[in-house]
Design a protein around this motif. Structure first.
Motif, PDB file in Angstrom:
ATOM      1  N   GLY A 137      20.585  37.949  45.535  1.00 30.80           N
ATOM      2  CA  GLY A 137      20.516  36.551  45.313  1.00 30.80           C
ATOM      3  C   GLY A 137      20.260  35.861  46.718  1.00 30.80           C
ATOM      4  O   GLY A 137      20.168  34.639  46.910  1.00 30.80           O
ATOM      5  N   CYS A 138      19.786  36.695  47.728  1.00 31.95           N
ATOM      6  CA  CYS A 138      19.537  36.161  49.156  1.00 31.95           C
ATOM      7  C   CYS A 138      18.323  35.093  48.998  1.00 31.95           C
ATOM      8  O   CYS A 138      17.463  35.560  48.208  1.00 31.95           O
ATOM      9  CB  CYS A 138      19.095  37.088  50.151  1.00 31.95           C
ATOM     10  N   ALA A 139      18.348  33.893  49.591  1.00 34.00           N
ATOM     11  CA  ALA A 139      17.186  32.960  49.594  1.00 34.00           C
ATOM     12  C   ALA A 139      15.873  33.371  50.421  1.00 34.00           C
ATOM     13  O   ALA A 139      14.708  32.729  50.061  1.00 34.00           O
ATOM     14  CB  ALA A 139      17.974  31.654  49.995  1.00 34.00           C
ATOM     15  N   ALA A 140      16.067  34.192  51.548  1.00 39.39           N
ATOM     16  CA  ALA A 140      14.950  34.695  52.033  1.00 39.39           C
ATOM     17  C   ALA A 140      15.524  35.927  52.876  1.00 39.39           C
ATOM     18  O   ALA A 140      16.850  36.181  52.596  1.00 39.39           O
ATOM     19  CB  ALA A 140      14.754  33.701  53.164  1.00 39.39           C
ATOM     20  N   VAL A 141      14.658  36.653  53.469  1.00 41.23           N
ATOM     21  CA  VAL A 141      15.144  37.882  54.356  1.00 41.23           C
ATOM     22  C   VAL A 141      14.505  37.738  55.696  1.00 41.23           C
ATOM     23  O   VAL A 141      13.582  36.981  56.074  1.00 41.23           O
ATOM     24  CB  VAL A 141      14.583  39.031  53.715  1.00 41.23           C
ATOM     25  N   MET A 142      15.339  38.063  56.666  1.00 42.40           N
ATOM     26  CA  MET A 142      14.993  37.920  57.990  1.00 42.40           C
ATOM     27  C   MET A 142      14.909  39.220  58.620  1.00 42.40           C
ATOM     28  O   MET A 142      15.699  39.607  59.374  1.00 42.40           O
ATOM     29  CB  MET A 142      16.124  37.119  58.624  1.00 42.40           C
ATOM     30  N   PRO A 143      13.845  40.181  58.586  1.00 40.73           N
ATOM     31  CA  PRO A 143      13.528  41.488  59.327  1.00 40.73           C
ATOM     32  C   PRO A 143      13.591  41.056  60.477  1.00 40.73           C
ATOM     33  O   PRO A 143      12.769  40.413  60.913  1.00 40.73           O
ATOM     34  CB  PRO A 143      12.291  42.075  58.441  1.00 40.73           C
ATOM     35  N   LEU A 144      13.780  42.145  61.601  1.00 42.13           N
ATOM     36  CA  LEU A 144      13.498  42.005  62.937  1.00 42.13           C
ATOM     37  C   LEU A 144      12.291  42.671  63.260  1.00 42.13           C
ATOM     38  O   LEU A 144      11.633  43.800  62.649  1.00 42.13           O
ATOM     39  CB  LEU A 144      14.666  42.743  63.732  1.00 42.13           C
ATOM     40  N   GLY A 145      11.562  42.068  64.315  1.00 41.59           N
ATOM     41  CA  GLY A 145      10.409  42.627  64.574  1.00 41.59           C
ATOM     42  C   GLY A 145      10.774  43.793  65.771  1.00 41.59           C
ATOM     43  O   GLY A 145      10.146  44.616  65.855  1.00 41.59           O
ATOM     44  N   SER A 146      11.758  43.436  66.554  1.00 41.35           N
ATOM     45  CA  SER A 146      12.269  44.376  67.761  1.00 41.35           C
ATOM     46  C   SER A 146      13.628  43.949  68.178  1.00 41.35           C
ATOM     47  O   SER A 146      14.130  42.705  67.519  1.00 41.35           O
ATOM     48  CB  SER A 146      11.046  44.575  68.819  1.00 41.35           C
ATOM     49  N   PRO A 147      14.192  44.754  68.776  1.00 45.57           N
ATOM     50  CA  PRO A 147      15.665  44.319  69.170  1.00 45.57           C
ATOM     51  C   PRO A 147      15.859  42.728  69.807  1.00 45.57           C
ATOM     52  O   PRO A 147      15.125  42.281  70.502  1.00 45.57           O
ATOM     53  CB  PRO A 147      16.190  45.300  70.279  1.00 45.57           C
ATOM     54  N   ILE A 148      16.903  42.249  69.305  1.00 49.78           N
ATOM     55  CA  ILE A 148      17.327  40.852  69.573  1.00 49.78           C
ATOM     56  C   ILE A 148      16.871  40.637  71.056  1.00 49.78           C
ATOM     57  O   ILE A 148      17.583  41.262  72.002  1.00 49.78           O
ATOM     58  CB  ILE A 148      18.782  40.274  69.124  1.00 49.78           C
ATOM     59  N   GLY A 149      16.511  39.436  71.390  1.00 43.42           N
ATOM     60  CA  GLY A 149      16.171  39.068  72.961  1.00 43.42           C
ATOM     61  C   GLY A 149      15.298  39.886  73.885  1.00 43.42           C
ATOM     62  O   GLY A 149      15.266  40.009  75.039  1.00 43.42           O
ATOM     63  N   SER A 150      14.710  41.062  73.079  1.00 44.45           N
ATOM     64  CA  SER A 150      13.954  42.024  73.861  1.00 44.45           C
ATOM     65  C   SER A 150      12.541  41.582  74.101  1.00 44.45           C
ATOM     66  O   SER A 150      11.716  42.319  75.025  1.00 44.45           O
ATOM     67  CB  SER A 150      13.934  43.381  73.032  1.00 44.45           C
ATOM     68  N   ASN A 151      11.902  40.743  73.491  1.00 45.11           N
ATOM     69  CA  ASN A 151      10.427  40.188  73.649  1.00 45.11           C
ATOM     70  C   ASN A 151       9.452  41.454  73.576  1.00 45.11           C
ATOM     71  O   ASN A 151       8.622  41.257  74.102  1.00 45.11           O
ATOM     72  CB  ASN A 151      10.394  39.628  75.128  1.00 45.11           C
TER      73      ASN A 151
END
Lengths: 71, 254
Positions: free
Chosen positions: B144-158
């Motif tokens: 039932g999630c309204a969206a999904v938020m997959p990562l591009g690369s580790p948080i804050g790593s640019n």
């Protein structure tokens, strides 16, 4: 008087004091906006609507939370 | 127009509020980015540091607030954070993130799926931050999630879209909006994510850590818009061989 804990700090409050009263006093002492905080008592979230009917018990552990910047 | 749950967004750029040097700078950068959804975190009140006082100006700016559960290490802590956020902000939207490992901040898929299931049952609009795992994203959609938020690369790593291959699969399969979150470090990478067909991107560090966050916010607004327009226009096919775009022998009379 009874002893409770607010964010780990000991505090003396009147026996039977409501959560609303305790929080109002605490917010005055510490310059906190009550509108922007949430409260948990003994690790359970206390909904705002229940503050005035909730009586603090001896050794209750209150935790106050606020929103901060984050990603 | 992007629709998540019952809410419509004209901007497909979501922004985080962390890591800015000053609150005023954060607010100006968000305004420049034209973002209509910003993330916030929940933290135990610290009387020594005082509060950020960012809530009221953000509310005044009209952006939708998306509290996250950062700091949660398991299902129980994430649900607790979601409940606190709802009390504080009056929203049932939550960016669900559970990452127990402080070095790489990898989201825990097992805890995240279970927390998502429970929060969806409780009526929350859940946007889970996850690894770019197509199977997990489908499972999150099913609960039932309204969206999904997959990562591009580790948080804050640019580092950009290190997970591109898997993002493509997620975008192809998803029936809910896909928001590429984490690791987008440059406007070109945001454009690329949008060209792939992502519904939105979430950017924080790339804007906040820029020497000029306001200018960078504006750059990301343009980049996301360009990527979306390119996706809608349809990219040309990629080929291994060359295909001439001009006639090669027209004037030589050979």
């Amino acid at each position: 008087m009874i002893t409770i804990f607010i964010n780990d700090a000991m505090k003396q409050v009147e026996q039977g004091a409501s959560l609303t009263k305790v929080l109002e006093q605490y917010s005055l002492e510490n310059d906190i906006q009550l509108a922007a905080i949430a409260v948990a008592i003994n690790n359970c979230v206390a909904p705002r609507a229940t503050w005035h009917t909730t009586q603090c018990q001896a050794n209750d552990k209150l935790e106050l939370f606020s929103v901060v910047a984050g990603g | 127009m992007l629709t998540i749950a019952d809410h419509q967004f004209q901007s497909r750029l979501f922004t985080g509020t962390g890591k800015f040097a000053q609150s005023d700078l954060m607010l100006a950068a968000i305004a420049a980015s034209e973002s209509q959804l910003v993330t916030l975190a929940v933290k135990r009140l610290d009387l020594n540091t005082g509060s950020d006082n960012i809530l009221q100006p953000l509310r005044d700016s009209g952006v939708k607030l998306l509290p996250n559960t950062a700091g949660a290490r398991n299902v129980k802590e994430a649900i607790f954070a979601a409940h606190l956020a709802k009390e504080m902000l009056g929203t049932n939207w939550v960016k669900l993130e559970i990452h127990p490992d402080p070095k790489y901040l990898m989201p825990d898929p097992i805890e995240t799926l279970e927390a998502a299931r429970i929060l969806c049952e409780q009526g929350y609009v859940v946007l889970p931050y996850v690894h770019a795992d197509p199977v997990l994203c489908r499972r999150l959609e099913e609960v039932g999630c309204a969206a999904v938020m997959p990562l591009g690369s580790p948080i804050g790593s640019n580092q950009g879209l290190a997970t591109e291959t898997f993002l493509k699969i997620i975008i192809e399969q998803a029936n809910v909006p896909v928001i590429v979150d984490a690791g987008i470090g440059a406007p070109s990478q945001a454009t690329h994510a949008m060209e792939l067909g992502a519904d939105a991107v979430l950017v924080n560090t790339a804007i906040a850590s820029s020497a000029d966050p306001v200018a960078m916010g504006h750059c990301f607004a343009q980049a996301v818009n360009t990527g979306r327009q390119a996706y809608l226009a349809g990219l040309g096919a990629v080929s291994h061989q060359a295909h001439n775009t001009s006639p090669l022998t027209g004037f030589l009379n050979e």
